[in-house]
Scaffold this active site. Structure first.
Site, short mmCIF file in Angstrom:
data_model
loop_
_atom_site.label_atom_id
_atom_site.label_comp_id
_atom_site.label_asym_id
_atom_site.label_seq_id
_atom_site.Cartn_x
_atom_site.Cartn_y
_atom_site.Cartn_z
N ASP A 1 -99.14 -45.51 -51.63
CA ASP A 1 -100.12 -46.23 -50.84
C ASP A 1 -99.41 -47.43 -50.21
O ASP A 1 -98.36 -47.27 -49.59
CB ASP A 1 -101.33 -46.62 -51.70
CG ASP A 1 -102.53 -47.03 -50.87
OD1 ASP A 1 -102.65 -48.23 -50.55
OD2 ASP A 1 -103.37 -46.17 -50.54
N HIS B 1 -103.11 -39.02 -55.16
CA HIS B 1 -102.74 -40.24 -54.45
C HIS B 1 -102.35 -41.36 -55.40
O HIS B 1 -101.40 -42.09 -55.15
CB HIS B 1 -103.93 -40.67 -53.58
CG HIS B 1 -103.66 -41.86 -52.73
ND1 HIS B 1 -102.90 -41.81 -51.59
CD2 HIS B 1 -104.04 -43.16 -52.87
CE1 HIS B 1 -102.83 -43.02 -51.05
NE2 HIS B 1 -103.51 -43.85 -51.80
N TYR C 1 -104.55 -54.95 -44.08
CA TYR C 1 -104.67 -53.94 -43.03
C TYR C 1 -104.61 -54.59 -41.65
O TYR C 1 -104.03 -54.03 -40.72
CB TYR C 1 -105.98 -53.16 -43.20
CG TYR C 1 -105.96 -52.18 -44.35
CD1 TYR C 1 -105.68 -50.85 -44.15
CD2 TYR C 1 -106.25 -52.60 -45.66
CE1 TYR C 1 -105.67 -49.94 -45.20
CE2 TYR C 1 -106.22 -51.72 -46.72
CZ TYR C 1 -105.94 -50.39 -46.48
OH TYR C 1 -105.91 -49.50 -47.53
#
Length: 446
Positions: free
Chosen positions: A225, A421, A362
């Site tokens: 990630d 993930h 982000y």
């Protein structure tokens, strides 16, 4: 950057008398209604490299408020489709939040954290929280492991034992690691940046400084990630002492594939079966809005921050909408993916009020762009060894052909048969096996 060579710090980073003094000071802070943090800001520039012990003890009033808010959730009607195309389904989220309000015990999660040696140090003007576990084995290889969003240090806790004590987990003493697990800026107990600029390169430099400060002359880095672009940035910047990296969300998508995906175009001609499958998976995810959370946080993190900072149910739904959680059950039929495991992670975000501050990463990254594109991560500039493990439950299966094209020094590539993930969280033993194999060629006495 100068590295201290030939040095291993005394395992007792601070003496126990000082620890007790700081503990007493922290109790006074807690009485004022804050989280008890065994950390004090350095008194002078001379103390700037200070590493302070840290412990978590959330005031009961904070937990009472959380339970009250969760119990008072105003629920919408159920979705009008029988899948997750409109978001996380009501029948899945509501029982979890109801358990959060009436049955979940944060103190067990707190004990998991406090069972590990935790520390705090100021780097580049920001407090960085980290777990640091030294192996009992000689010449253990130091590794810094970076979590992602919506993960946290919780996602890496179960891998500590297999990594630091391989002989108790089917490995060899010479495969041991010293493990450093920091909380990213704006996440968990680390400080929240008050200004812009804390992107992946700056975090990479902070991690290099952390390893220098811990006295490690040589080390490796790992991440999935967000940990993948941060570890990749470390490899690209190549700080002195970094030997190589291992990632499990690699940036291998070639420019022509990225271009086709950007316009919802057809797959380019000449793709192999694995490459076509990867393209179709990425294209389908884009059409389903799998990265809608990233788009929102990459463009308006403050806006979404108001909602998910005020509502426990909203925070849970937002985080569990991440595609990495798609196959999770949130029940006790699978202890690796149980409701308690999930709530440990979500509750950490709630209690540290880090929903908005974590979302800003982000924005720093640039509008929610995907970290799997090779050009965006400048993989062609990485000369250090790069190791990749492909887990079957990951958002897409990186083809080896793309990986070799992206990373000129691809030292290890392996496809495993389980895990997703959150690899270290879901399959900690297998995760450790992969790191042992990936980094074995890079080992030498520290």
């Amino acid at each position: 950057m100068t590295i201290i060579t030939g040095m291993r710090m005394n395992p007792e980073v601070v003496d126990w008398a000082r620890r007790r003094f700081l503990a007493a000071a922290a109790i006074g802070i807690a009485a004022a209604g804050t989280i008890r943090l065994f950390s004090l800001r350095p008194a002078s520039a001379a103390d700037a490299n200070e590493i302070r012990p840290f412990r978590v003890d959330i005031p009961e009033t904070e937990l009472t408020d959380l339970r009250r808010r969760a119990a008072a959730t105003r629920w919408p009607e159920r979705e009008t489709v029988d899948d997750q195309s409109q978001g996380i389904q009501l029948e899945k989220i509501r029982p979890l939040v109801e358990y959060w309000a009436a049955g979940y015990d944060w103190r067990k999660a707190e004990a998991k954290l406090n069972a590990q040696p935790q520390f705090m140090t100021e780097i580049d003007g920001l407090d960085i929280h980290f777990i640091h576990v030294r192996s009992k084995h000689q010449n253990a290889l130091p590794v810094i492991v970076t979590h992602g969003w919506p993960g946290s240090v919780f996602e890496n806790l179960k891998a500590i034992g297999p990594l630091t004590d391989p002989t108790a987990h089917g490995g060899r003493a010479e495969d041991a690691f010293d493990v450093v697990i920091p909380s990213m800026p704006g996440f968990g107990f680390s400080g929240k940046p008050a200004n812009t600029g804390w992107g992946t390169d700056r975090i990479a430099r902070a991690w290099a400084e952390l390893m220098r400060r811990l006295g490690y002359a040589s080390y490796v880095a790992q991440g999935g990630d967000w940990g993948s672009p941060i570890s990749s940035a470390m490899a690209r910047l190549a700080p002195e002492g970094l030997l190589g990296i291992h990632i499990n969300l690699p940036a291998v998508v070639p420019p022509e594939i990225a271009a086709a995906l950007a316009i919802n175009g057809p797959a380019p001609d000449g793709l192999s079966e694995k490459e076509r499958t990867a393209f179709e998976t990425l294209a389908a995810g884009a059409k389903m809005g799998s990265r809608s959370y990233a788009t929102m946080m990459g463009t308006r993190p403050q806006t979404i921050g108001y909602a998910i900072s005020d509502s426990p149910a909203g925070l849970a739904a937002w985080m569990l909408g991440h595609p990495g959680f798609t196959r999770w059950t949130y029940d006790d039929s699978d202890p690796e993916k149980s409701r308690d495991e999930v709530l440990d992670d979500i509750t950490l975000y709630w209690l540290t009020n880090s929903a908005a501050s974590s979302a800003r990463l982000y924005w720093e990254y640039g509008g929610g762009r995907s970290p799997v594109f090779a050009a965006g991560e400048m993989t062609s500039e990485i000369a250090l060894p790069v190791a990749i493990t492909v887990f079957p439950g990951e958002n897409y299966q990186a083809p080896e052909t793309w990986a070799r094209r992206a990373y000129r020094n691809l030292s290890y590539f392996h496809e495993v048969d389980k895990g997703g993930h959150f690899a270290a969280w879901e399959e900690p033993e297998l995760f450790a096996v992969e790191l042992r194999a990936a980094f074995r060629p890079l080992r030498h006495p520290i």
